[in-house]
Every structure is written in C-alpha cells, then in structure tokens.
Design a protein around this motif. Structure first.
Motif, PDB file in Angstrom:
ATOM      1  N   GLY A  87      -4.623   6.821  -3.017  1.00 20.82           N
ATOM      2  CA  GLY A  87      -3.320   7.133  -2.374  1.00 20.82           C
ATOM      3  C   GLY A  87      -3.340   5.782  -1.564  1.00 20.82           C
ATOM      4  N   SER A  88      -2.032   5.389  -1.227  1.00 17.64           N
ATOM      5  CA  SER A  88      -1.765   4.244  -0.569  1.00 17.64           C
ATOM      6  C   SER A  88      -2.135   4.594   0.921  1.00 17.64           C
ATOM      7  CB  SER A  88      -0.286   3.723  -0.388  1.00 17.64           C
ATOM      8  OG  SER A  88       0.743   4.892  -0.375  1.00 17.64           O
ATOM      9  N   ASP A  89      -2.312   5.803   1.325  1.00 22.34           N
ATOM     10  CA  ASP A  89      -2.928   6.104   2.705  1.00 22.34           C
ATOM     11  C   ASP A  89      -4.383   5.460   2.915  1.00 22.34           C
ATOM     12  OD1 ASP A  89      -0.707   7.643   3.579  1.00 22.34           O
ATOM     13  OD2 ASP A  89      -1.856   9.539   3.108  1.00 22.34           O
ATOM     14  N   LEU A  91      -5.286   2.683   1.289  1.00 20.41           N
ATOM     15  CA  LEU A  91      -5.070   1.186   1.417  1.00 20.41           C
ATOM     16  C   LEU A  91      -4.651   0.804   2.861  1.00 20.41           C
ATOM     17  CD1 LEU A  91      -4.008   1.188  -2.044  1.00 20.41           C
ATOM     18  CD2 LEU A  91      -6.028  -0.188  -1.191  1.00 20.41           C
ATOM     19  N   LEU A  92      -3.657   1.617   3.360  1.00 23.15           N
ATOM     20  CA  LEU A  92      -3.066   1.299   4.819  1.00 23.15           C
ATOM     21  C   LEU A  92      -4.225   1.403   5.756  1.00 23.15           C
ATOM     22  CD1 LEU A  92       0.103   3.414   4.497  1.00 23.15           C
ATOM     23  CD2 LEU A  92      -0.005   1.138   4.490  1.00 23.15           C
ATOM     24  N   ASN A  93      -5.267   2.502   5.687  1.00 25.62           N
ATOM     25  CA  ASN A  93      -6.247   2.548   6.412  1.00 25.62           C
ATOM     26  C   ASN A  93      -7.152   1.459   6.308  1.00 25.62           C
ATOM     27  OD1 ASN A  93      -6.273   4.960   8.461  1.00 25.62           O
ATOM     28  ND2 ASN A  93      -5.714   5.863   6.365  1.00 25.62           N
ATOM     29  N   GLY A 188       5.670  -0.105   0.055  1.00 19.05           N
ATOM     30  CA  GLY A 188       6.821   0.104  -0.708  1.00 19.05           C
ATOM     31  C   GLY A 188       6.623   1.372  -1.392  1.00 19.05           C
ATOM     32  N   ALA A 189       6.389   2.754  -0.715  1.00 20.25           N
ATOM     33  CA  ALA A 189       6.195   3.669  -1.438  1.00 20.25           C
ATOM     34  C   ALA A 189       7.328   4.358  -2.186  1.00 20.25           C
ATOM     35  CB  ALA A 189       5.917   4.919  -0.129  1.00 20.25           C
ATOM     36  N   TYR A 190       8.391   4.028  -1.578  1.00 22.80           N
ATOM     37  CA  TYR A 190       9.591   4.470  -2.293  1.00 22.80           C
ATOM     38  C   TYR A 190      10.559   3.225  -2.932  1.00 22.80           C
ATOM     39  CZ  TYR A 190       8.562   8.308   0.596  1.00 22.80           C
ATOM     40  OH  TYR A 190       7.847   9.132   1.024  1.00 22.80           O
ATOM     41  N   SER A 219       2.195   8.307  -6.026  1.00 23.26           N
ATOM     42  CA  SER A 219       2.674   9.751  -5.473  1.00 23.26           C
ATOM     43  C   SER A 219       4.102  10.012  -5.614  1.00 23.26           C
ATOM     44  CB  SER A 219       2.071  10.137  -4.130  1.00 23.26           C
ATOM     45  OG  SER A 219       0.770   9.781  -3.894  1.00 23.26           O
ATOM     46  N   LYS A 220       4.937   9.280  -5.595  1.00 25.60           N
ATOM     47  CA  LYS A 220       6.310   9.445  -5.617  1.00 25.60           C
ATOM     48  C   LYS A 220       7.021   9.666  -6.802  1.00 25.60           C
ATOM     49  CE  LYS A 220       5.556   9.755  -1.233  1.00 25.60           C
ATOM     50  NZ  LYS A 220       5.405  11.158  -0.337  1.00 25.60           N
ATOM     51  N   ILE A 221       7.689   8.418  -7.332  1.00 26.38           N
ATOM     52  CA  ILE A 221       8.177   8.251  -8.584  1.00 26.38           C
ATOM     53  C   ILE A 221       7.317   8.728  -9.886  1.00 26.38           C
ATOM     54  CG2 ILE A 221       8.349   5.948  -9.149  1.00 26.38           C
ATOM     55  CD1 ILE A 221      11.198   6.062  -9.765  1.00 26.38           C
ATOM     56  N   LEU A 227      -3.480  13.411  -7.443  1.00 35.01           N
ATOM     57  CA  LEU A 227      -4.311  12.718  -7.835  1.00 35.01           C
ATOM     58  C   LEU A 227      -4.779  11.751  -6.760  1.00 35.01           C
ATOM     59  CD1 LEU A 227      -3.748  11.968 -11.589  1.00 35.01           C
ATOM     60  CD2 LEU A 227      -5.158  13.675 -10.518  1.00 35.01           C
ATOM     61  N   ARG A 228      -3.734  11.496  -5.951  1.00 31.55           N
ATOM     62  CA  ARG A 228      -4.130  10.468  -4.757  1.00 31.55           C
ATOM     63  C   ARG A 228      -4.533   9.033  -5.548  1.00 31.55           C
ATOM     64  NH1 ARG A 228      -1.983  11.154  -2.392  1.00 31.55           N
ATOM     65  NH2 ARG A 228      -2.645  10.299  -0.153  1.00 31.55           N
ATOM     66  N   LEU A 229      -3.456   8.289  -5.652  1.00 24.27           N
ATOM     67  CA  LEU A 229      -3.549   7.126  -6.168  1.00 24.27           C
ATOM     68  C   LEU A 229      -2.588   6.115  -5.760  1.00 24.27           C
ATOM     69  CD1 LEU A 229      -5.254   5.548  -8.434  1.00 24.27           C
ATOM     70  CD2 LEU A 229      -3.475   6.391 -10.217  1.00 24.27           C
TER      71      LEU A 229
HETATM   72  C1  LIG Z   1       6.204   5.400   3.699  1.00 26.42           C
HETATM   73  C2  LIG Z   1       4.900   6.040   3.021  1.00 26.42           C
HETATM   74  N1  LIG Z   1       3.883   5.454   2.707  1.00 26.42           N
HETATM   75  C3  LIG Z   1       2.889   5.723   2.301  1.00 26.42           C
HETATM   76  C4  LIG Z   1       2.707   7.190   1.937  1.00 26.42           C
HETATM   77  C5  LIG Z   1       1.503   7.514   1.384  1.00 26.42           C
HETATM   78  O1  LIG Z   1       1.642   7.729   0.099  1.00 26.42           O
HETATM   79  P1  LIG Z   1       0.059   8.258  -0.844  1.00 26.42           P
HETATM   80  O2  LIG Z   1       0.444   9.628  -1.239  1.00 26.42           O
HETATM   81  O3  LIG Z   1       0.130   7.132  -1.809  1.00 26.42           O
HETATM   82  O4  LIG Z   1      -1.015   8.069   0.280  1.00 26.42           O
HETATM   83  C6  LIG Z   1       3.885   7.944   2.128  1.00 26.42           C
HETATM   84  C7  LIG Z   1       3.934   9.460   1.596  1.00 26.42           C
HETATM   85  O5  LIG Z   1       4.570  10.222   2.053  1.00 26.42           O
HETATM   86  C8  LIG Z   1       4.863   7.289   2.708  1.00 26.42           C
HETATM   87  O6  LIG Z   1       6.216   8.209   2.780  1.00 26.42           O
END
Ligand SMILES: Cc1ncc(COP(=O)(O)O)c(C=O)c1O
Length: 377
Positions: A87-89, A91-93, A188-190, A219-221, A227-229
C-alpha cells in the motif's frame, strides 16, 4: 520494574479509523466509504492473482522487478527509481521514518489524509497543520509553516477527503520555495481520475529535483485494495534509502502478479475513468439540487456538507442512511464534523443514495425524522 514504554509521541496517536463496512441488521450494504472502485479489478489481475496461488511456498521477488518494470513501461520511468510497498501507506511511513526524527516537524494540510500525522508522531515528530482555503491546499499557508525543524511536507493532490486539487504550477512553486533539505511528498492516490489540463501528479518534479517523492496506489482505480500495493517514484538517493529500510519481502507475490496485470490493462483503467467522469458529475448535480453544498471534486468521491440544511446534521443523516444499508464516510476526524464523504459507486448505488438523501431532506423539512435522529441534531 516499570512496564515497557513506547517512544515519545506514539501514545498521542489516534489510531486510523477505516471506512465502515457493516450496516445494522441483514441489509446488504452499499459501501461507499473507502473510495474503492465500483468496477472492481481488471479480470486479468484477478487471473494473475489466482495463478500465483500455485506457488505460495516461495518467497516473492524481494525487488518486485517485474512490477517496477511494468510501472516504468507504463509511465516512461526508470524502474530503478521506483520502490514498491504494501500500500502507499507503507511508503508514506517509510519516507517519514527515513527523513524525520524526534523533535522534527512535518507539515500537512488542514483537511489532509490522517496517515500523515500518524507517521509524523510515530517517528517522534510534531505534525504542523497548514490552513486550507475553500477546502483546497494553500501553498502560501504551507510555506508560512516552514521552520528550521521542518523535514517533510505531505500534499495529497487531489486531497482526500475534500477531492480538491492544485495545478502543477502551484506544486512547482511550493517545491521551489521549500528549503532543499525538506522532502516534498506528492501523494497521488487519486491521480488517475483527474481530468484537468493544469494537473500533473508530479512525475516531472521527481525527475528534476533531488527532494520530491511521488506515491501512488493500486487500491483505488486499479481495484486491488485488498492486496495492499503501492509504489513511490523517487530521486535516486531517496530510492536507495527506502530500499535499505523496507522489509526485504514487503510486497507479496500475488500482489506483484496482479499489479503487473492491472497496470497493463489500459482499457480497464479508461473504463473506470469514464464511469467516474459521468457519475461524479451526475452526483454533484443531483446532490447539489437537493440543497447540499458539494465541494467540487476531481477524484472518485465527493464531500457533502450538511450546513444550511434545516433540521439535519451529517450524523443524523448518516444514521438514517445506515438504516437503509448505505455506508458513507464520516469525516469529523478530518475537521469536517458536519459533512459526509461519498465514493462514486455503480449507477444503481449512486441513484439509491440520491433517492435516500432526497427522502431524508424531505423528512427533515417536515420534522419527521426518527426521534433518535432528532435528538442528535
Ligand atoms: C490520499 C491517500 N493517500 C494514500 C492512501 C492509502 O492508500 P493505500 O491503500 O495505497 O495504502 C489513501 C487511501 O485512502 C488516500 O486516500
């Protein structure tokens, strides 16, 4: 002997509350609380995921090279500068833990994604909130928050939960005016959903600066939230740093396989964009026509404000919607106590929400809400 103590800052964290997924009773829910895609994943991604079940005894390729190559090919990027994560989560961490420590400051915007302050606090830092204007990032407000302790700035563009964005020229100005030692994280999640000529997710800024990182998600589009990617496009040195601290097998083999298929299925992505364009516009118009203020969104969700709707609050409406099996997202934690966020759903789901809101507004006007709802006004 005293009990083990977590590091300073950790007990100040309010744990992230995911979008709800259950309703009261046995109603099959219409779940529009987590910005998931109503189209589901690409069938080729599902097939790749299933095929990966044949080799679950094997460790994944720790460098996720097939996935990095596929992403690189799709966007014309050097795969060496791509780092994949759970997940990008994750990577942010990882970026936060690499560049921010005790006593440092990290900036995010007023209604910004709540994972940012969690990551900052988890690393002993202080989250600093930059005011927004009209629910939109204000570059000058961010710059005003910069001190010599600032190490990282998070900008979700478009932002969640507001759905607003800033043009790339403003992002460039932000980067140019931030100190060189501050990492700018463009989330750029969206990004894939945005259809504006003045928007760009940040590829060029990452390519041309030594201190900008862009994160993206499957996770989005791409519909692979389970899967958390996610992936980050980074300057060479930052990619090297993230690769040193990430788990050696942080992305699973089924996720790598499904991700390769998903990123290569351009037609599926385009179908999702077209669906979103149509129904985001429709929902914005219909919900506004009921008297709600809707923040203009470029993402796959919209923020509905309940101020000014007589006899009704977001919480009362949310309770009533839940009773009908409709789950939207409360956003009080984002400083928006009287608003709900709605993900664009299937045609039937979108129509059901509008019908339900219509009924709620009519009943509120006649003061006919359930006594329990009325109590919460
Ligand atoms: C702005 C933003 N960044 C990151 C994420 C995290 O997405 P991921 O599922 O890749 O961890 C989300 C999920 O809601 C989001 O809204």
């Amino acid at each position: 002997m005293t009990a083990p103590q977590p590091k300073p800052g950790i007990l100040d964290i309010s744990a992230y509350v995911p979008g709800e997924s259950r309703t009261i009773g046995n109603v099959k829910p219409i779940k529009l609380s987590s910005n998931e895609t109503p189209l589901g994943p690409s069938p080729t991604a599902v097939a790749a995921f299933r095929a990966a079940a044949d080799s679950l005894e094997r460790y994944p390729d720790g460098s996720a090279s097939a996935l990095r190559s596929a992403i690189g090919a799709r966007y014309g990027l050097n795969p060496d500068r791509i780092v994949c994560g759970a997940g990008s989560d994750e990577l942010l961490n990882l970026v936060t833990s690499a560049y921010l420590g005790a006593g440092d400051e990290g900036i995010y915007t007023e209604h910004g994604f709540l994972v940012y302050p969690i990551a900052i606090r988890a690393n002993g830092g202080t989250p600093v909130v930059a005011a927004e204007r009209d629910f939109t990032c204000d570059v000058d407000a961010i710059l005003d928050c910069v001190t010599d302790k600032t190490r990282i700035v998070f900008l979700a563009n478009p932002n969640n939960p507001t759905g607003t964005y800033i043009p790339i020229k403003d992002v460039r100005r932000l980067r140019a005016d931030l100190p060189q030692n501050v990492v700018l994280v463009l989330d750029g999640a969206y990004a894939e959903y945005v259809r504006r000529n003045d928007y760009e997710a940040g590829l060029e800024l990452v390519a041309t600066t030594a201190n900008t990182v862009m994160t993206r998600t499957f996770s989005k589009i791409h519909g692979l939230a389970a899967l958390r990617l996610g992936w980050a496009y980074c300057p060479e040195d930052i990619a090297d740093v993230l690769n040193r601290i990430r788990g050696p097998f942080n992305v699973s083999a089924p996720a790598i396989a499904a991700g390769v298929a998903a990123i290569s299925d351009q037609a599926h992505m385009e179908a999702a964009i077209m669906h979103n364009d149509r129904w985001l516009a429709w929902l914005t118009e219909e919900v506004s026509a009921l008297g709600f203020k809707v923040t203009p969104s470029v993402a796959n969700f919209l923020l509905i404000h309940f101020d000014g709707i007589a006899g009704l609050t977001a919480i009362a409406a949310d309770d009533t919607l839940k009773g009908k099996g409709i789950i939207l997202r409360r956003v009080a934690g984002y400083g928006l106590p009287n608003a709900l966020r709605m993900t664009v759903g299937t045609e039937a789901e979108n129509r059901a929400v509008v019908e339900a809101l219509k009924e709620i507004v009519t009943r509120a006007a006649k003061d006919e809400l359930h006594p329990q709802e009325a109590l919460r006004k």
